[in-house]
Design an enzyme around this catalytic site. Sequence first.
Site, PDB file in Angstrom:
ATOM      1  CE  LYS A 252      -1.813   1.647   4.016  1.00  0.00           C
ATOM      2  NZ  LYS A 252      -1.436   3.058   4.230  1.00  0.00           N
ATOM      3  CG  ASN A 253       2.180   2.746   3.523  1.00  0.00           C
ATOM      4  OD1 ASN A 253       1.038   3.097   3.196  1.00  0.00           O
ATOM      5  ND2 ASN A 253       2.519   2.518   4.779  1.00  0.00           N
TER       6      ASN A 253
ATOM      7  NE  ARG B 278       0.667  11.947   6.832  1.00  0.00           N
ATOM      8  CZ  ARG B 278       0.966  13.057   7.466  1.00  0.00           C
ATOM      9  NH1 ARG B 278       0.010  13.877   7.874  1.00  0.00           N
ATOM     10  NH2 ARG B 278       2.205  13.385   7.701  1.00  0.00           N
TER      11      ARG B 278
ATOM     12  CG  ASP C 174      -3.998   5.628   9.422  1.00  0.00           C
ATOM     13  OD1 ASP C 174      -4.590   4.569   9.499  1.00  0.00           O
ATOM     14  OD2 ASP C 174      -3.272   5.978   8.475  1.00  0.00           O
TER      15      ASP C 174
ATOM     16  CG  ASP D 109       2.723   1.115   9.688  1.00  0.00           C
ATOM     17  OD1 ASP D 109       2.096   1.833  10.479  1.00  0.00           O
ATOM     18  OD2 ASP D 109       3.114   1.512   8.580  1.00  0.00           O
TER      19      ASP D 109
HETATM   20  N1  EPU Z   1       6.265  14.269  11.048  1.00  0.00           N
HETATM   21  C1  EPU Z   1       6.391  15.576  11.380  1.00  0.00           C
HETATM   22  N2  EPU Z   1       6.469  16.506  10.372  1.00  0.00           N
HETATM   23  C2  EPU Z   1       6.461  16.164   9.067  1.00  0.00           C
HETATM   24  C3  EPU Z   1       6.337  14.805   8.729  1.00  0.00           C
HETATM   25  C4  EPU Z   1       6.244  13.867   9.737  1.00  0.00           C
HETATM   26  O1  EPU Z   1       6.410  15.907  12.557  1.00  0.00           O
HETATM   27  O2  EPU Z   1       6.555  17.056   8.222  1.00  0.00           O
HETATM   28  C5  EPU Z   1       6.139  13.247  12.116  1.00  0.00           C
HETATM   29  C6  EPU Z   1       4.764  12.607  12.061  1.00  0.00           C
HETATM   30  O3  EPU Z   1       3.812  13.362  12.738  1.00  0.00           O
HETATM   31  C7  EPU Z   1       5.017  11.269  12.712  1.00  0.00           C
HETATM   32  C8  EPU Z   1       6.441  10.913  12.251  1.00  0.00           C
HETATM   33  O4  EPU Z   1       7.026  12.169  11.887  1.00  0.00           O
HETATM   34  O5  EPU Z   1       5.026  11.375  14.118  1.00  0.00           O
HETATM   35  C9  EPU Z   1       6.475   9.919  11.100  1.00  0.00           C
HETATM   36  O6  EPU Z   1       5.952  10.505   9.926  1.00  0.00           O
HETATM   37  P1  EPU Z   1       6.339  10.062   8.446  1.00  0.00           P
HETATM   38  O7  EPU Z   1       6.312  11.291   7.617  1.00  0.00           O
HETATM   39  O8  EPU Z   1       7.581   9.250   8.466  1.00  0.00           O
HETATM   40  O9  EPU Z   1       5.145   9.108   8.099  1.00  0.00           O
HETATM   41  P2  EPU Z   1       4.031   9.274   7.000  1.00  0.00           P
HETATM   42  O10 EPU Z   1       4.654   9.489   5.671  1.00  0.00           O
HETATM   43  O11 EPU Z   1       2.976  10.202   7.446  1.00  0.00           O
HETATM   44  C10 EPU Z   1       4.078   6.692   6.468  1.00  0.00           C
HETATM   45  C11 EPU Z   1       3.063   5.602   6.335  1.00  0.00           C
HETATM   46  C12 EPU Z   1       2.547   5.171   7.689  1.00  0.00           C
HETATM   47  C13 EPU Z   1       3.700   4.772   8.573  1.00  0.00           C
HETATM   48  C14 EPU Z   1       4.748   5.901   8.633  1.00  0.00           C
HETATM   49  C15 EPU Z   1       5.985   5.558   9.425  1.00  0.00           C
HETATM   50  C16 EPU Z   1       2.018   6.091   4.248  1.00  0.00           C
HETATM   51  C17 EPU Z   1       0.808   6.517   3.515  1.00  0.00           C
HETATM   52  N3  EPU Z   1       1.947   6.064   5.554  1.00  0.00           N
HETATM   53  O12 EPU Z   1       3.397   7.802   7.045  1.00  0.00           O
HETATM   54  O13 EPU Z   1       1.744   4.028   7.445  1.00  0.00           O
HETATM   55  O14 EPU Z   1       3.228   4.478   9.866  1.00  0.00           O
HETATM   56  O15 EPU Z   1       5.153   6.254   7.295  1.00  0.00           O
HETATM   57  O16 EPU Z   1       6.630   4.465   8.875  1.00  0.00           O
HETATM   58  O17 EPU Z   1       3.038   5.747   3.642  1.00  0.00           O
HETATM   59  C18 EPU Z   1      -0.197   2.695   7.521  1.00  0.00           C
HETATM   60  O18 EPU Z   1       0.129   2.218   6.451  1.00  0.00           O
HETATM   61  O19 EPU Z   1      -1.111   2.210   8.232  1.00  0.00           O
HETATM   62  C19 EPU Z   1       0.506   3.875   8.016  1.00  0.00           C
HETATM   63  C20 EPU Z   1      -0.007   4.679   8.922  1.00  0.00           C
END
Ligand code: EPU
Length: 427
Positions: free
Chosen positions: A24-25, A95, A119, A313
């Site tokens: 998915k991601n 997201r 989420d 995850d």
């Molecule tokens: N964060 C910030 N500022 C930013 C970006 C992120 O503070 O500008 C913080 C977030 O709030 C969070 C942490 O950094 O506390 C991790 O964020 P990251 O940007 O790494 O994650 P994401 O891109 O929002 C993706 C996956 C998530 C997975 C995370 C961590 C997708 C669509 N989502 O999220 O997957 O948990 O990376 O590996 O790729 C899922 O698939 O169920 C899921 C939630």
Amino acid sequence: MDDERILIRRAGPLQGEVVIPGAKNSVLKLMAATLLADGEFTLTNVPAIADVGIMAELLEAIGVRSERVAPDQLRMVNSGNINPVAPYELVERIRASINVLGPLLGRFGRVSLSLPGGDDFGSRPIDMHLHGLEAMGATFELRHGVVEATAERLHGADITFEFPSVGATENILTAAVYAKGTTVIDNAAREPEIADLCNFLVSMGAHIEGIGSSTLTVHGVERGELHATQHAVVPDRIQAATYLAAVAVSGGEVVLRGARADHMDMLLRRFHDMGLTITSIGAGAESSLAVWSHGQLRSIDVATLPYPGIATDYKPLIVTMLTVADGVGIVTENLYPGRFRYVEELQRLGADIRADGHHAVVRGVRQLSGAPVRAPDIRAGAALVVAGLAADGETSVAGVHHVDRGYDDLVGRLAALGADIERVPAP
Ligand code: EPU
């Protein structure tokens, strides 16, 4: 929308083979990256999950059409008629909608994006995305919940992330491919799904060095130079881990076809510490994992970290395994505050867990006992299904639409391995 339940009853050991779908991601990000070039793209190993449909709707609104031409194949057509506006009704559902920002800004120089949802765990800001793009020459204005982004033409920059954010790394990458000059991203996220996006961009004609490492160097090309491509999505390591967890609590012997040990190294080591026997068969795209468990697990302590650490995850699955393991395990969440909401649901099944802030202390019990529970998000939903496999009597999981967002026929796949599981309409 949420009228169905998953019913699970404890069955014997699981046996057989399960094919691991694409991630998915990764696929959602590849879909967003089709905004970068006109033409016809083909994605294979595409999972049949709800989020792919939502992303397809969002891209359709912007101007890219998608069509499933085979169960695991998506044809996407970018005809060049793009309206760089991501409407709230679609953005709030997913997201990954934030991933249209980089390609639209890089190629068209303007984007109107509602702030994303996704989420419901803690606040998930996008400050790193915006700061990185600002360093490349973009300007942002937030009006009525909409980010208005503009840039004449982005230029290369040296960007160091304070934290290896997955989403921010992806947006900078997809913006940098059309920037003037070279962009260096330091402390970049290096999840396998990021490498997959880099490989996709390279097959479109982008110049990226350091793929798979925490320093990514992108040499920008002229706007319009990238071309459409074909690409197979990497297998989903989180779905793979879900089947490993299912075998762990049920016992049995299962082959996970397509799962890649090299994407799950740290997790496999920890699962080994818990008593699972896992062997890797083949390599790269041809690889599989064979897992064997007698159903008796040992407790371990685990902390979530960015890749190559243990992914956040995986955590609900690990907590679920610990609820029936021998001893006490401490689980520390380092990525999201407040991502322990499913703990109360596991407690309804008789789990002995104390969660406080970023930590959970899990004391293994002999036996969980089936009960009605509700999935609060995708990963926790899958973990509750796994818990149901370990529970006496019947467990009914509501909130199935969360599971459908990220799992390609979890119920059918588990049933084919011998689990006593079915989807039923609301009572
Ligand atoms: N964060 C910030 N500022 C930013 C970006 C992120 O503070 O500008 C913080 C977030 O709030 C969070 C942490 O950094 O506390 C991790 O964020 P990251 O940007 O790494 O994650 P994401 O891109 O929002 C993706 C996956 C998530 C997975 C995370 C961590 C997708 C669509 N989502 O999220 O997957 O948990 O990376 O590996 O790729 C899922 O698939 O169920 C899921 C939630």
